[in-house]
Design a protein around this motif. Structure first.
Motif, PDB file in Angstrom:
ATOM      1  N   ASN A  44       0.876  -1.161   0.000  1.00 29.31           N
ATOM      2  CA  ASN A  44       0.000   0.000   0.000  1.00 29.31           C
ATOM      3  C   ASN A  44       0.916   1.213   0.000  1.00 29.31           C
ATOM      4  O   ASN A  44       1.298   1.712   1.056  1.00 29.31           O
ATOM      5  N   LEU A  45       1.290   1.632  -1.202  1.00 26.84           N
ATOM      6  CA  LEU A  45       2.271   2.701  -1.351  1.00 26.84           C
ATOM      7  C   LEU A  45       1.691   3.854  -2.167  1.00 26.84           C
ATOM      8  O   LEU A  45       0.816   3.660  -3.020  1.00 26.84           O
ATOM      9  N   HIS A  46       2.227   5.022  -1.911  1.00 27.99           N
ATOM     10  CA  HIS A  46       1.867   6.212  -2.676  1.00 27.99           C
ATOM     11  C   HIS A  46       3.154   6.791  -3.267  1.00 27.99           C
ATOM     12  O   HIS A  46       4.126   7.011  -2.543  1.00 27.99           O
ATOM     13  N   ALA A  47       3.151   7.028  -4.569  1.00 26.88           N
ATOM     14  CA  ALA A  47       4.329   7.581  -5.242  1.00 26.88           C
ATOM     15  C   ALA A  47       4.013   8.982  -5.753  1.00 26.88           C
ATOM     16  O   ALA A  47       3.072   9.175  -6.538  1.00 26.88           O
ATOM     17  N   ASP A  48       4.774   9.947  -5.288  1.00 32.19           N
ATOM     18  CA  ASP A  48       4.707  11.312  -5.802  1.00 32.19           C
ATOM     19  C   ASP A  48       5.863  11.480  -6.770  1.00 32.19           C
ATOM     20  O   ASP A  48       7.023  11.330  -6.384  1.00 32.19           O
ATOM     21  N   VAL A  49       5.543  11.782  -8.015  1.00 31.15           N
ATOM     22  CA  VAL A  49       6.557  11.908  -9.057  1.00 31.15           C
ATOM     23  C   VAL A  49       6.559  13.351  -9.550  1.00 31.15           C
ATOM     24  O   VAL A  49       5.523  13.886  -9.950  1.00 31.15           O
ATOM     25  N   THR A  50       7.740  13.957  -9.512  1.00 25.28           N
ATOM     26  CA  THR A  50       7.917  15.315 -10.009  1.00 25.28           C
ATOM     27  C   THR A  50       8.805  15.249 -11.238  1.00 25.28           C
ATOM     28  O   THR A  50       9.922  14.735 -11.176  1.00 25.28           O
ATOM     29  N   LEU A  51       8.303  15.741 -12.355  1.00 27.25           N
ATOM     30  CA  LEU A  51       9.029  15.713 -13.626  1.00 27.25           C
ATOM     31  C   LEU A  51       9.380  17.146 -13.996  1.00 27.25           C
ATOM     32  O   LEU A  51       8.497  18.003 -14.091  1.00 27.25           O
ATOM     33  N   HIS A  52      10.665  17.391 -14.161  1.00 27.77           N
ATOM     34  CA  HIS A  52      11.129  18.709 -14.599  1.00 27.77           C
ATOM     35  C   HIS A  52      11.711  18.557 -16.000  1.00 27.77           C
ATOM     36  O   HIS A  52      12.716  17.866 -16.192  1.00 27.77           O
ATOM     37  N   LYS A  53      11.067  19.201 -16.962  1.00 27.72           N
ATOM     38  CA  LYS A  53      11.472  19.058 -18.367  1.00 27.72           C
ATOM     39  C   LYS A  53      12.176  20.320 -18.851  1.00 27.72           C
ATOM     40  O   LYS A  53      11.691  21.432 -18.660  1.00 27.72           O
ATOM     41  N   THR A  54      13.352  20.105 -19.471  1.00 31.60           N
ATOM     42  CA  THR A  54      14.068  21.177 -20.153  1.00 31.60           C
ATOM     43  C   THR A  54      14.251  20.749 -21.606  1.00 31.60           C
ATOM     44  O   THR A  54      13.793  19.679 -22.001  1.00 31.60           O
ATOM     45  N   GLU A  55      14.937  21.551 -22.386  1.00 27.17           N
ATOM     46  CA  GLU A  55      15.108  21.242 -23.810  1.00 27.17           C
ATOM     47  C   GLU A  55      15.926  19.969 -24.039  1.00 27.17           C
ATOM     48  O   GLU A  55      15.680  19.238 -24.982  1.00 27.17           O
ATOM     49  N   ARG A  56      16.905  19.696 -23.200  1.00 29.59           N
ATOM     50  CA  ARG A  56      17.799  18.567 -23.417  1.00 29.59           C
ATOM     51  C   ARG A  56      17.674  17.443 -22.396  1.00 29.59           C
ATOM     52  O   ARG A  56      18.193  16.358 -22.613  1.00 29.59           O
ATOM     53  N   LEU A  57      17.020  17.705 -21.269  1.00 25.41           N
ATOM     54  CA  LEU A  57      17.023  16.745 -20.173  1.00 25.41           C
ATOM     55  C   LEU A  57      15.678  16.750 -19.452  1.00 25.41           C
ATOM     56  O   LEU A  57      15.036  17.788 -19.309  1.00 25.41           O
ATOM     57  N   ILE A  58      15.297  15.572 -18.988  1.00 26.31           N
ATOM     58  CA  ILE A  58      14.117  15.424 -18.144  1.00 26.31           C
ATOM     59  C   ILE A  58      14.597  14.820 -16.824  1.00 26.31           C
ATOM     60  O   ILE A  58      15.257  13.785 -16.813  1.00 26.31           O
TER      61      ILE A  58
END
Length: 179
Positions: A44-58
Motif C-alpha cells: 500500500n504505497l503512494h508515489a509522488d513523481v515530479t518531472l522537470h522538463k528542459t530542452e535537453r534533459l528530463i
C-alpha cells in the motif's frame, strides 16, 4: 510485465516546466511483476513523481511512501515493512533509446511516453532490507550475550579455556614475535 498505460508519462506533450504526478501502488501493481507474490506479497504505497522538463534533459524525482507486505526470514510470518524512498531518474535525448546507467536513460526526440512502472518497482525492491525480520525480532539486540539465537563460532567447547602450555607449531610461534 505488460506496460500499464496508467504509469505512462506523456513526455512529448509536456511543456518545458515542472509537472507533478501521483500513483497508488497496490496488489495489482506488484502482481504485474511478480504474479505469485514471492518477492513482495502486497503493498500500500503512494508515489509522488515530479518531472522537470528542459530542452535537453528530463529529471524525474520520485518519493514513495507506505508499506509493503513481506515474509519474515526467521518465522515465515507476514508483516508490513514501512518504506520511505527518494530516487532520481535522468532522461536525456539521443539517437537511440537505451539505458546508459541505472539512473540515466536515453530516449529519441520522437518518444511520446515514458513508462516508469519498472523504475518504481526497482526502487521499492532496492529499499527492502536484506534480512527481512518481523518487528518482534527487530528489537532483539545482536550483542546480547544471553541471547539464545546469537551465533558463536568456535573450534572448542564454550566451557573449555585455552591451554597456554600446549606446544605451538614453530611456524606460528614466529608470528607471535611480530609487532
Amino acid at each position: 510485465m505488460k506496460n500499464d498505460p496508467q504509469f505512462d508519462l506523456p513526455i512529448a506533450r509536456l511543456s518545458l516546466k515542472t509537472h507533478h504526478f501521483a500513483f497508488e501502488l497496490g496488489r495489482a501493481f506488484f502482481e504485474q511483476f511478480d504474479p505469485k507474490g514471492e518477492f513482495i506479497a502486497d503493498g500500500n504505497l503512494h508515489a509522488d513523481v515530479t518531472l522537470h522538463k528542459t530542452e535537453r534533459l528530463i529529471t524525474i524525482d520520485s518519493h514513495i511512501t507506505g508499506t509493503v507486505r513481506l515474509t519474515c526470514d526467521r518465522s515465515l510470518d507476514e508483516y508490513d515493512q514501512p518504506l520511505d524512498i527518494d530516487n532520481q531518474l535522468l532522461v536525456r535525448y539521443g539517437d537511440e533509446p537505451k539505458e546508459l546507467d541505472d539512473d540515466v536513460l536515453q530516449v529519441t526526440p520522437d518518444t511520446l511516453t515514458l513508462n516508469i512502472a519498472q523504475h518504481l518497482y526497482d526502487y521499492i525492491g532496492l529499499a527492502l532490507p536484506m534480512k527481512k525480520l518481523h518487528p518482534r525480532f527487530q528489537n532483539e539486540a545482536d550483542d546480547d550475550p544471553d541471547s539464545e539465537t546469537k551465533l558463536i563460532f568456535s573450534t572448542r567447547p564454550a566451557d573449555e579455556k585455552p591451554d597456554d602450555d600446549e606446544p605451538i607449531d614453530p611456524r606460528w610461534a614466529a608470528l607471535k614475535n611480530l609487532n
